[in-house]
Design an enzyme around this catalytic site. Structure first.
Site, PDB file in Angstrom:
ATOM      1  N   TYR A  97       0.619   7.350  -8.471  1.00 26.39           N
ATOM      2  CA  TYR A  97       1.045   8.196  -7.352  1.00 26.39           C
ATOM      3  C   TYR A  97      -0.135   9.046  -6.888  1.00 26.39           C
ATOM      4  CZ  TYR A  97       3.322  12.031  -4.853  1.00 26.39           C
ATOM      5  OH  TYR A  97       3.678  12.953  -3.905  1.00 26.39           O
ATOM      6  N   GLU A 182       0.946  10.350   1.463  1.00 27.26           N
ATOM      7  CA  GLU A 182       1.349   9.974   0.108  1.00 27.26           C
ATOM      8  C   GLU A 182       1.235   8.464  -0.063  1.00 27.26           C
ATOM      9  OE1 GLU A 182       5.202  11.581  -1.789  1.00 27.26           O
ATOM     10  OE2 GLU A 182       5.630   9.473  -1.395  1.00 27.26           O
TER      11      GLU A 182
END
Ligand code: GDP
Ligand code: MN
Length: 367
Positions: A97, A182
């Site tokens: 992530y 993201e």
């Protein structure tokens, strides 16, 4: 403004962040050749598609078509899927992530990484989460990249690639006025490459005008909302029948509240903003007249936006557009007397009192 995954990936591509090869379809019949195993992904502006069944794998044209057929029209958290992205399927060794967001308490951008990213990222143990405040004049320094690579336990080759990705991600974040970028997951493939398998890009609403090409990429906007944005007006379609045109978001919301007190419901929120240009008023009314409202309520508090300028815009819009929708006007502030006179000459009575105007609009709206 949140971009759809494919639009986010277009930006990634433009900024040199590796993404899988793919194409977008609106109909299964558009899928004609599949060269490698593919992923079929619902394009909706919300996360959690994987869990909702919006991501499927396919190795043949038939499988891809049938996956697309199942996904198109699916409702994912209130969003009906109208497009699917078909992409080369990655062989995933690890899912990382990575995000850049704005840390409001520090007043700085924040780089965040989680070693085990992917769909279960919300339940990642705190020990796996690392973050670095980033000074906007400095960007992401090399030592942060090396530190990140060591926390992620990456080999030298992907570590070098991570550094390139982070520096490009920073450029994208900064130049595109992002609130969030993201990548979840940033995939490490079995052959040691890093590729962004997902893209979430949120652009600061107030900076969207600086990136005109992006308005087309905004999902979930009606054509009318899109047209309003292109003209620099803030418009939101609601489910009532009274179109509200006011200056300033606060006043527009207060007007909607006041309408509700009189039993009516707003159907359009249209914020003129601070302008003293009758052409902007005209453009706003032109958009409003297309929204199919029973009545239009104009509420202006004159300051920088002078009441007579607004009156002029309203009158010329009414002349040019010849719409039949009844209009209720309330003006207060700079040059209100003049505005009232101008409007009265054209048979439009303008109140001074908000309650009175809302009551009138509610009555005309059928309450
Ligand atoms: P989200 O659920 O909306 O965040 O959608 P993502 O694009 O992040 O995909 C969800 C999950 O699907 C990922 O975490 C992967 O596990 C899986 N996935 C997505 N793309 C691929 C791919 O190309 N290959 C494989 N094997 N899995 C994928
Ligand atoms: Mn994801």
């Amino acid at each position: 403004m949140k971009l759809a995954e494919h639009a986010g990936k277009d930006l990634f591509r433009r900024y040199g962040i590796p993404v899988p090869e793919g194409f977008l379809v609106k109909d299964p019949s558009e899928i004609t050749i599949i060269e490698t195993p593919m992923v079929v992904k619902a394009q909706v502006p919300v996360g959690g598609r994987g869990k909702a069944g919006g991501i499927r794998f396919a190795s043949t044209v038939e499988q891809a078509r049938s996956a697309a057929k199942d996904i198109l029209g699916m409702d994912i958290a209130g969003n009906v899927v109208s497009e699917v992205l078909i992409e080369e399927r990655l062989s995933i060794d690890r899912e990382i992530y990575v995000s850049l967001s704005v840390d409001r308490s520090r007043r700085l951008p924040l780089l965040m990484m989680i070693k085990e990213g992917g769909m279960e990222v919300e339940s990642a143990p705190p020990a796996q989460i690392t973050s670095w405040p980033i000074h906007p004049f400095v960007g992401i320094p090399s030592y942060v990249c090396r530190n990140a690579a060591s926390k992620l336990i990456l080999d030298p080759q992907p570590a070098a690639q991570l550094e390139a990705i982070l520096s490009n991600l920073w450029r994208l974040f900064w130049e595109m006025d992002c609130e969030l970028v993201e990548i979840n997951p940033l995939v490490k493939t079995f052959d040691g490459r890093l590729i962004a398998a997902d893209a979430k890009v949120v652009i600061d609403e107030d900076a969207v005008y600086r990136h005109p090409g992006l308005i087309e990429a905004a999902p979930n906007l009606t054509w009318l909302e899109r047209e309003a944005r292109e003209k620099g007006l803030a418009m939101v379609l609601l489910d009532g029948d009274v179109g509200v045109l006011a200056n300033g978001a606060g006043l527009t919301m207060a007007t909607l509240d006041n309408l509700a007190l009189h039993g009516a419901k707003g159907g359009v929120f249209l914020d003129l903003g601070g302008t003293d240009d009758e052409k902007v008023v005209e453009a706003a009314l032109a958009i409003m007249s297309k929204a199919g409202q029973r009545v239009i309520l104009v509420n202006i508090f004159g300051g920088i936006t002078k009441c007579d300028t607004v009156a002029e815009g309203l009158i010329s819009a009414k002349d040019k557009l010849r719409f039949e929708t009844p209009m209720v006007v309330r003006v207060r502030g700079v040059n209100e007397e003049q505005a009232r006179r101008m409007l009265a000459e054209r048979g439009i009575a303008a109140s001074r009192d908000l309650d009175e105007a809302c009551q009138k609009a509610a009555a005309l709206g059928g309450v």
